[in-house]
Scaffold this motif. Structure first.
Motif, PDB file in Angstrom:
ATOM      1  N   THR A  96       0.919  -0.857   0.047  1.00 30.97           N
ATOM      2  CA  THR A  96      -0.080   0.326  -0.133  1.00 30.97           C
ATOM      3  C   THR A  96       0.650   1.307   0.021  1.00 30.97           C
ATOM      4  OG1 THR A  96      -1.738  -1.052   1.426  1.00 30.97           O
ATOM      5  CG2 THR A  96      -1.661   1.211   0.794  1.00 30.97           C
ATOM      6  N   GLU A  97       1.976   1.159   0.908  1.00 35.51           N
ATOM      7  CA  GLU A  97       2.956   2.693   1.103  1.00 35.51           C
ATOM      8  C   GLU A  97       3.321   2.881  -0.537  1.00 35.51           C
ATOM      9  OE1 GLU A  97       7.043   3.297   3.251  1.00 35.51           O
ATOM     10  OE2 GLU A  97       5.637   2.964   4.486  1.00 35.51           O
ATOM     11  N   CYS A 145       2.857   2.034  -3.212  1.00 36.62           N
ATOM     12  CA  CYS A 145       1.429   1.733  -4.834  1.00 36.62           C
ATOM     13  C   CYS A 145       1.540   3.843  -4.216  1.00 36.62           C
ATOM     14  CB  CYS A 145       0.835   1.480  -4.402  1.00 36.62           C
ATOM     15  SG  CYS A 145       1.250  -0.608  -5.158  1.00 36.62           S
ATOM     16  N   SER A 146       1.651   4.622  -2.838  1.00 36.43           N
ATOM     17  CA  SER A 146       1.525   5.377  -3.040  1.00 36.43           C
ATOM     18  C   SER A 146       2.337   6.674  -3.757  1.00 36.43           C
ATOM     19  CB  SER A 146       0.734   5.532  -1.320  1.00 36.43           C
ATOM     20  OG  SER A 146      -0.455   5.031  -0.852  1.00 36.43           O
ATOM     21  N   ALA A 164       1.994   6.302  -7.228  1.00 38.27           N
ATOM     22  CA  ALA A 164       0.706   7.161  -7.604  1.00 38.27           C
ATOM     23  C   ALA A 164       1.470   8.335  -7.596  1.00 38.27           C
ATOM     24  CB  ALA A 164      -0.403   6.486  -6.698  1.00 38.27           C
ATOM     25  N   GLU A 165       1.815   8.886  -6.697  1.00 41.62           N
ATOM     26  CA  GLU A 165       3.134  10.512  -6.775  1.00 41.62           C
ATOM     27  C   GLU A 165       3.274  10.346  -7.890  1.00 41.62           C
ATOM     28  OE1 GLU A 165       5.348  12.709  -3.706  1.00 41.62           O
ATOM     29  OE2 GLU A 165       4.123  11.229  -2.829  1.00 41.62           O
ATOM     30  N   ALA A 220      -4.548   2.625  -5.942  1.00 44.81           N
ATOM     31  CA  ALA A 220      -3.721   3.905  -5.087  1.00 44.81           C
ATOM     32  C   ALA A 220      -4.062   5.176  -4.846  1.00 44.81           C
ATOM     33  CB  ALA A 220      -2.476   3.279  -5.551  1.00 44.81           C
ATOM     34  N   PRO A 221      -4.328   5.887  -4.547  1.00 40.40           N
ATOM     35  CA  PRO A 221      -4.395   7.129  -4.746  1.00 40.40           C
ATOM     36  C   PRO A 221      -5.126   7.726  -7.138  1.00 40.40           C
ATOM     37  CG  PRO A 221      -2.807   7.591  -2.800  1.00 40.40           C
ATOM     38  CD  PRO A 221      -3.437   5.584  -3.768  1.00 40.40           C
ATOM     39  N   ASP A 222      -5.448   8.166  -6.349  1.00 34.71           N
ATOM     40  CA  ASP A 222      -6.178   8.889  -8.007  1.00 34.71           C
ATOM     41  C   ASP A 222      -5.727   7.793  -9.187  1.00 34.71           C
ATOM     42  OD1 ASP A 222      -6.487  11.553  -7.464  1.00 34.71           O
ATOM     43  OD2 ASP A 222      -4.044  11.711  -6.703  1.00 34.71           O
TER      44      ASP A 222
END
Length: 165
Positions: A13-14, A16-17, A20-21, A48-50
């Motif tokens: 999860t970390e 993938c964030s 995404a960024e 992941a975000p966006d």
């Protein structure tokens, strides 16, 4: 050399964030092709975000025939470097993604294509080249899959952050 799975799924999860960024910052799109992970790589990326802005999608090619037909993996073994390479390259073309990761391997409980349980091939396509790596993970099928997902997102993130890698 055998590799131990990561200690906790929060790692994925970390990472993938961060992916995404980096994808958003660089204007890159990402995709995947997977076999033994049965969609878990795509699921991690999609959460992941966006993700709607950078994640193009994933192809789950669990059956050998799907790898050979859809992803143009040559006839023969599917747990090998060439299969992973073709899966990544074909997924990039089919999905229209700038960078893709592919995984193929043996989760267990028995060997496949003469390769022992825990053998996984990874490929990352993008920035004009495709790189391939083999890993061997210990544990039951669930642990092999967890370790495979974590390594796949690590490799993908590294390429998105630094396309020259």
């Amino acid at each position: 050399m055998r590799h131990r799975p990561p200690p906790h799924p929060a790692h994925t999860t970390e990472v993938c964030s961060r992916l995404a960024e980096a994808a958003l910052a660089r204007g890159l799109t990402v995709g995947c092709a997977e076999s033994l992970t049965s969609g878990r790589v795509a699921s991690a990326l999609g959460a992941a975000p966006d993700a709607a802005s950078w994640f193009r999608g994933g192809i789950v090619a669990y059956a050998r025939e799907v790898k050979h037909g859809l992803l143009r993996v040559p006839a023969g073994p599917v747990v090998c470097a060439e299969a992973a390479r073709m899966m990544a390259d074909s997924a990039a073309a089919l999905l229209g993604a700038d960078i893709t990761v592919a995984v193929t391997g043996v989760g267990g409980p028995t060997e496949q294509d003469g390769r022992p349980v825990g053998t996984v091939w990874f490929a990352v396509a993008g920035a004009g080249r495709t790189t391939v790596e083999e890993r061997h993970f210990d544990g039951d099928p669930a642990r092999v899959v967890e370790a495979t997902v974590a390594r796949a997102v690590d490799l993908l993130t590294a390429r998105v952050v630094d396309p020259a890698r």
